[in-house]
Design a protein around this motif. Structure first.
Motif, mmCIF file in Angstrom:
data_model
loop_
_atom_site.group_PDB
_atom_site.id
_atom_site.type_symbol
_atom_site.label_atom_id
_atom_site.label_comp_id
_atom_site.label_asym_id
_atom_site.label_seq_id
_atom_site.Cartn_x
_atom_site.Cartn_y
_atom_site.Cartn_z
ATOM 1 N N SER A 100 -40.331 12.423 11.014
ATOM 2 C CA SER A 100 -40.513 12.611 9.575
ATOM 3 C C SER A 100 -39.183 12.587 8.838
ATOM 4 C CB SER A 100 -41.226 13.944 9.331
ATOM 5 O OG SER A 100 -40.521 14.986 9.981
ATOM 6 N N TYR A 101 -38.081 12.393 9.567
ATOM 7 C CA TYR A 101 -36.769 12.468 8.929
ATOM 8 C C TYR A 101 -36.445 11.200 8.162
ATOM 9 C CZ TYR A 101 -36.667 16.308 12.175
ATOM 10 O OH TYR A 101 -36.997 17.437 12.860
ATOM 11 N N CYS A 102 -35.585 11.351 7.143
ATOM 12 C CA CYS A 102 -35.168 10.193 6.378
ATOM 13 C C CYS A 102 -34.380 9.264 7.309
ATOM 14 C CB CYS A 102 -34.265 10.607 5.221
ATOM 15 S SG CYS A 102 -34.976 11.900 4.183
ATOM 16 N N PRO A 103 -34.494 7.954 7.111
ATOM 17 C CA PRO A 103 -33.730 7.036 7.953
ATOM 18 C C PRO A 103 -32.239 7.352 7.839
ATOM 19 C CG PRO A 103 -35.326 5.848 6.613
ATOM 20 C CD PRO A 103 -35.332 7.267 6.126
ATOM 21 N N GLY A 104 -31.554 7.377 8.980
ATOM 22 C CA GLY A 104 -30.109 7.628 8.961
ATOM 23 C C GLY A 104 -29.745 9.097 9.063
ATOM 24 N N CYS A 105 -30.735 9.972 9.020
ATOM 25 C CA CYS A 105 -30.470 11.412 9.086
ATOM 26 C C CYS A 105 -30.094 11.820 10.509
ATOM 27 C CB CYS A 105 -31.702 12.180 8.640
ATOM 28 S SG CYS A 105 -31.575 13.954 8.911
ATOM 29 N N GLY A 106 -29.173 12.751 10.631
ATOM 30 C CA GLY A 106 -28.708 13.187 11.946
ATOM 31 C C GLY A 106 -29.718 14.009 12.733
ATOM 32 N N HIS A 107 -30.741 14.532 12.065
ATOM 33 C CA HIS A 107 -31.733 15.345 12.783
ATOM 34 C C HIS A 107 -32.363 14.572 13.936
ATOM 35 C CE1 HIS A 107 -32.136 19.206 10.838
ATOM 36 N NE2 HIS A 107 -32.317 18.701 9.636
ATOM 37 N N GLY A 108 -32.789 13.315 13.630
ATOM 38 C CA GLY A 108 -33.496 12.527 14.640
ATOM 39 C C GLY A 108 -32.616 12.269 15.857
ATOM 40 N N GLY A 151 -37.057 24.450 7.704
ATOM 41 C CA GLY A 151 -36.073 23.482 7.214
ATOM 42 C C GLY A 151 -36.657 22.120 7.519
ATOM 43 N N CYS A 152 -35.864 21.065 7.359
ATOM 44 C CA CYS A 152 -36.403 19.740 7.638
ATOM 45 C C CYS A 152 -36.925 19.644 9.064
ATOM 46 C CB CYS A 152 -35.351 18.677 7.382
ATOM 47 S SG CYS A 152 -35.266 18.250 5.632
ATOM 48 N N ALA A 153 -36.351 20.422 9.987
ATOM 49 C CA ALA A 153 -36.757 20.336 11.394
ATOM 50 C C ALA A 153 -37.927 21.264 11.717
ATOM 51 C CB ALA A 153 -35.576 20.651 12.296
ATOM 52 N N ASN A 166 -25.463 21.274 10.525
ATOM 53 C CA ASN A 166 -24.779 21.608 9.270
ATOM 54 C C ASN A 166 -24.674 20.365 8.406
ATOM 55 O OD1 ASN A 166 -23.096 22.360 7.230
ATOM 56 N ND2 ASN A 166 -21.306 22.773 8.522
ATOM 57 N N ASN A 167 -25.556 20.301 7.393
ATOM 58 C CA ASN A 167 -25.492 19.162 6.470
ATOM 59 C C ASN A 167 -25.082 19.607 5.069
ATOM 60 O OD1 ASN A 167 -27.818 20.392 5.597
ATOM 61 N ND2 ASN A 167 -29.208 18.832 6.393
ATOM 62 N N GLY A 168 -24.627 20.839 4.953
ATOM 63 C CA GLY A 168 -24.054 21.301 3.689
ATOM 64 C C GLY A 168 -25.043 21.406 2.551
ATOM 65 N N TYR A 219 -29.562 22.277 1.442
ATOM 66 C CA TYR A 219 -30.942 22.560 1.840
ATOM 67 C C TYR A 219 -31.713 21.260 1.712
ATOM 68 C CZ TYR A 219 -30.267 27.657 1.654
ATOM 69 O OH TYR A 219 -29.853 28.931 1.891
ATOM 70 N N GLY A 220 -31.939 20.601 2.839
ATOM 71 C CA GLY A 220 -32.623 19.315 2.787
ATOM 72 C C GLY A 220 -34.084 19.469 2.417
ATOM 73 N N MET A 221 -34.752 20.352 3.107
ATOM 74 C CA MET A 221 -36.209 20.401 2.998
ATOM 75 C C MET A 221 -36.710 20.751 1.598
ATOM 76 S SD MET A 221 -38.976 22.779 4.833
ATOM 77 C CE MET A 221 -40.468 22.066 5.462
ATOM 78 N N ASN A 272 -25.340 14.404 8.192
ATOM 79 C CA ASN A 272 -25.501 13.978 6.802
ATOM 80 C C ASN A 272 -26.863 14.411 6.291
ATOM 81 O OD1 ASN A 272 -27.568 12.274 7.607
ATOM 82 N ND2 ASN A 272 -26.187 10.555 7.925
ATOM 83 N N CYS A 273 -26.985 14.427 4.986
ATOM 84 C CA CYS A 273 -28.309 14.541 4.381
ATOM 85 C C CYS A 273 -28.295 13.529 3.251
ATOM 86 C CB CYS A 273 -28.572 15.949 3.850
ATOM 87 S SG CYS A 273 -30.138 16.066 2.942
ATOM 88 N N ASN A 274 -28.552 12.282 3.645
ATOM 89 C CA ASN A 274 -28.394 11.219 2.643
ATOM 90 C C ASN A 274 -29.314 11.412 1.442
ATOM 91 O OD1 ASN A 274 -30.858 9.716 3.686
ATOM 92 N ND2 ASN A 274 -29.537 9.725 5.498
ATOM 93 N N SER A 275 -30.521 11.937 1.690
ATOM 94 C CA SER A 275 -31.436 12.182 0.562
ATOM 95 C C SER A 275 -30.899 13.265 -0.353
ATOM 96 C CB SER A 275 -32.813 12.600 1.071
ATOM 97 O OG SER A 275 -33.420 11.516 1.707
ATOM 98 N N GLY A 276 -30.477 14.373 0.258
ATOM 99 C CA GLY A 276 -29.990 15.498 -0.542
ATOM 100 C C GLY A 276 -28.675 15.175 -1.236
ATOM 101 N N TRP A 277 -27.845 14.397 -0.550
ATOM 102 C CA TRP A 277 -26.549 14.031 -1.136
ATOM 103 C C TRP A 277 -26.700 12.870 -2.125
ATOM 104 C CZ3 TRP A 277 -22.979 13.677 3.865
ATOM 105 C CH2 TRP A 277 -22.945 14.936 4.486
HETATM 106 S S1 SF4 Z 1 -33.778 15.580 3.500
HETATM 107 FE FE1 SF4 Z 1 -31.770 15.422 4.437
HETATM 108 S S2 SF4 Z 1 -31.818 16.729 6.249
HETATM 109 FE FE2 SF4 Z 1 -33.922 16.347 5.612
HETATM 110 S S3 SF4 Z 1 -34.594 14.574 6.789
HETATM 111 FE FE3 SF4 Z 1 -33.827 13.804 4.851
HETATM 112 S S4 SF4 Z 1 -31.684 13.337 5.216
HETATM 113 FE FE4 SF4 Z 1 -32.370 14.650 6.892
#
Ligand code: SF4
Ligand SMILES: Cc1ncc(C[n+]2csc(CCOP(=O)(O)OP(=O)(O)O)c2C)c(N)n1
Lengths: 258, 361
Positions: free
Chosen positions: A26-34, A60-62, A130-132, A134-136, A221-226
């Motif tokens: 369910s993570y955004c493409p490029g996100c470090g969670h996956g 959280g996102c995870a 640590n993506n600096g 709150y992604g979720m 990273n949190c490309n969506s949040g950033w």
């Molecule tokens: S919101 Fe941010 S932390 Fe959450 S899945 Fe997307 S990129 Fe990753």
């Protein structure tokens, strides 16, 4: 050439660990969670400890990590994963127990549980993303948000005089007697991934020694949040996050040093 | 008959936990319940039965340790008093949502806020109507003696595992602190890991090759799935109401009036019944033992031949609402409370009863 001529064991350079479920991430493409999920699962598979491993997912996102990891898992209340892990490990000392937590989870709402689990020296592994931000919940300021960094609750940049300073919780935890291994890694390049995997492997191996918490921070990273493309986010991370959160081991077992 | 021991209510809870083969206790000190953790630490069950005992960094951590342990199918518990129980509410809601068995003991003190450390029954609503967020209930037992503090530990765990739902023992500072003789049961051995896996096939203990992974969660993002989940939980509460209501009737058979009281209030109310009976007044006592499920049907039956009921409790009127619902307005129901840690005297209750039902003192 027929595709079946290419799909041969000798041509295999990469495969999905069988501990990933079939559920699309369910993570955004490029996100470090996956990527971090994959490394944890590869380590569990390679160590052959599936039947002895219990994972704790955060809020959280995870939060849905248990949907993707084909292992026994518990979903914790926001910030409380180290408390769950404490009980699981004490009740089943021969099992491998890990928490997987974001910065809001581990370093804001769950600070007390984090510090005390680390200080007691629970024999668990803690993986800290640590993506600096709150992604979720849509990109609010986190305890680890950099000074000047824009988030939805610091829209003009984090003003430390008003919003306080970012918390280097990993350095703080490394000072506690109950942490055995503390390291900071990243997963944005093949080289970083290799190192991060080694660190996660070390962290799980150290659980066998019963010496305390093995803690792996992954600066991510949190490309969506950033609000950046994945590539830009990784570049921004290298230029801004890494100077503040330098990669590398922070506390290594004395034996290894010698 | 088992050994007799003189002990405090709080110590009885701790001793019962050891003897029942509990796997883990996680707590944080607060008066008037600290003797639970103290008794456990003094008796070192981790050296005998292997029970884990841990002083957590907070009540929040303690209840989440309970959640972690319960997720492994272990018999785990915590205890606290009112302010600490408030802190545990998110965790209790998660336990109910994730369908986990556990025991929470609340030795209630005066409130609101920091209040005082004297006995109170001001946490009745919190205990019986959910307490935390979301649609759930606990199985709630109210002991009125030190022996019941002891005995209810086992009942609470039995029901927690029967329903996969948290149980609470709702006690108070009086029952927790007072000393009485207690008959101690034989040591029940802790279940082996094999027995646990058999009893709790859902437990997260590490996934073997011969089963699907186990997941403990309370998250159902699709509202229709969440609704189904809530209905499943609701069905348990209905089943509790049918199968596991406990209550005590004292001199209710020929009574014209009754007092309704639980826990320490019931002990005092029983003295009031004695006073009334000596004067030829047909007063009885109905004591709910399970506060959830409340013995509504049973109280309704009793109320059929009554002229009135007086709910006696150490609160501004909490259980009285359940009494009124149970008797369905068929008889007048009044409330008599003392508050903030002050307890009733039997004579006080008798005078209140007379002024309400017999036209003055
Ligand atoms: S919101 Fe941010 S932390 Fe959450 S899945 Fe997307 S990129 Fe990753
Ligand atoms: C008690 C509680 N407070 C707040 C929330 C809302 N919430 C959900 S996720 C989250 C922040 C998660 O951020 P982080 O831990 O950094 O993880 P990320 O999503 O960035 O991976 C918050 C505040 C919650 N679920 N529970």
């Amino acid at each position: 050439m027929d595709i079946n001529e290419i799909i041969k064991p000798e041509n295999l350079v990469y495969k999905k660990t069988k501990l990933f479920t079939e559920k699309p991430l369910s993570y955004c493409p490029g996100c470090g969670h996956g990527t971090t999920h994959r490394l944890i699962l590869e380590v569990i598979e390679e160590m052959g400890i599936v039947s002895d491993t219990i994972g704790i997912a955060p809020v959280g996102c995870a939060v849905l990590a248990y949907e993707f990891m084909d292992i026994d898992m518990q979903q914790a209340a926001h910030g409380r994963a180290p408390a769950l892990a404490t009980a699981v490990k004490r009740l089943m000392p021969n099992k491998f127990v890990f928490t997987y937590q974001g910065d809001g989870d581990l370093a804001a709402i769950g600070t007390a549980e984090t510090i005390h689990a680390c200080n007691r020296g629970e024999n668990i592994t803690m993986i800290f993303i640590n993506n600096g931000i709150y992604g979720m919940t849509g990109g609010q300021m986190a305890p680890t948000t950099l000074p000047g960094m824009k988030t939805s609750t610091s829209p003009f940049g984090r003003d430390v005089r008003i919003m306080g300073n970012p918390l280097k919780i990993t350095e703080l935890l490394a000072n506690l007697p109950g942490t055995y291994y503390v390291t900071r890694q990243a997963v944005h390049t093949p080289n970083a991934v290799r190192k991060a995997k080694k660190a996660i492997r070390n962290a799980f191996e150290y659980q066998k020694l019963n010496k305390g918490v093995s803690f792996v921070e992954v600066v991510s990273n949190c490309n969506s949040g950033w609000k950046m493309t994945p590539n830009d986010a990784n570049k921004w991370m290298e230029e801004n996050m890494f100077p503040f959160y330098p990669l590398g081991d922070i506390k290594v077992p004395q034996l290894e040093k010698a | 008959m088992g050994d007799l021991k003189l002990m405090k209510g709080n110590e009885a809870v701790a001793e019962a936990a050891i003897r029942a083969g509990v796997d883990g206790y996680f707590g944080y000190p607060i008066t008037p319940q600290s003797e639970v953790l103290e008794h456990l630490m003094a008796n070192k069950p981790y050296e005998t039965t292997g029970m884990v005992v841990l002083q957590a960094e907070s009540e929040v951590a303690a209840i989440n340790m309970v959640y972690g342990g319960a997720s492994c199918g272990r018999m785990v518990m915590t205890s606290s008093s009112s302010p600490g129980i408030s802190l545990k509410q998110e965790g209790i809601s998660y336990l109910a949502g994730s369908e986990l068995p556990a025991l929470i003991v609340n030795v209630v003190r005066g409130g609101p806020g920091l209040g005082d450390i004297q006995p109170s029954q001001g946490d009745y609503f919190q205990a019986t109507k959910g307490g935390g967020h979301g649609d759930y209930r606990m199985y709630v037992l109210a002991p009125s003696s030190v022996q019941e503090m002891y005995d209810f530990v086992k009942i609470a765990f039995d029901k927690a595992f029967k329903y996969r739902n948290p149980s609470m023992i709702l006690s108070d500072g009086a029952i927790g602190q007072m000393m009485e003789k207690v008959e101690i049961s034989e040591q029940t051995p802790r279940r082996t890991p094999e027995e646990i896996e058999k009893q709790c096939p859902w437990a997260t203990v590490g996934k073997p090759t011969n089963r699907q992974r186990n997941i403990i969660t309370s998250l159902y993002l699709d509202p229709y799935v969440q609704e189904k989940h809530v209905l499943k939980i609701k069905a348990k509460y209905e089943r509790m109401q049918k199968e596991d209501v406990l209550y005590e009737k004292i001199k209710c058979d020929d009574a014209e009036y009754i007092l309704v009281a639980y826990g320490s209030s019931a002990r005092i109310a029983q003295k009031t019944v004695d006073i009334a009976r000596k004067q030829g007044i047909k007063l009885g006592l109905f004591r709910p033992i399970t506060l959830f499920p409340f013995p509504s049907k049973e109280l309704f039956e009793v109320s059929k031949h009554l002229k009135g009921a007086l709910a006696v409790e150490l609160s501004t009127g909490q259980m009285v609402e359940d009494v009124k619902l149970a008797v369905e307005c068929k008889i007048p129901v009044y409330h008599f409370g003392r508050y903030g840690g002050v307890i009733h005297t039997p004579v006080e209750i008798f005078n209140e009863f007379k002024s309400k039902f017999l036209g003055g003192i």
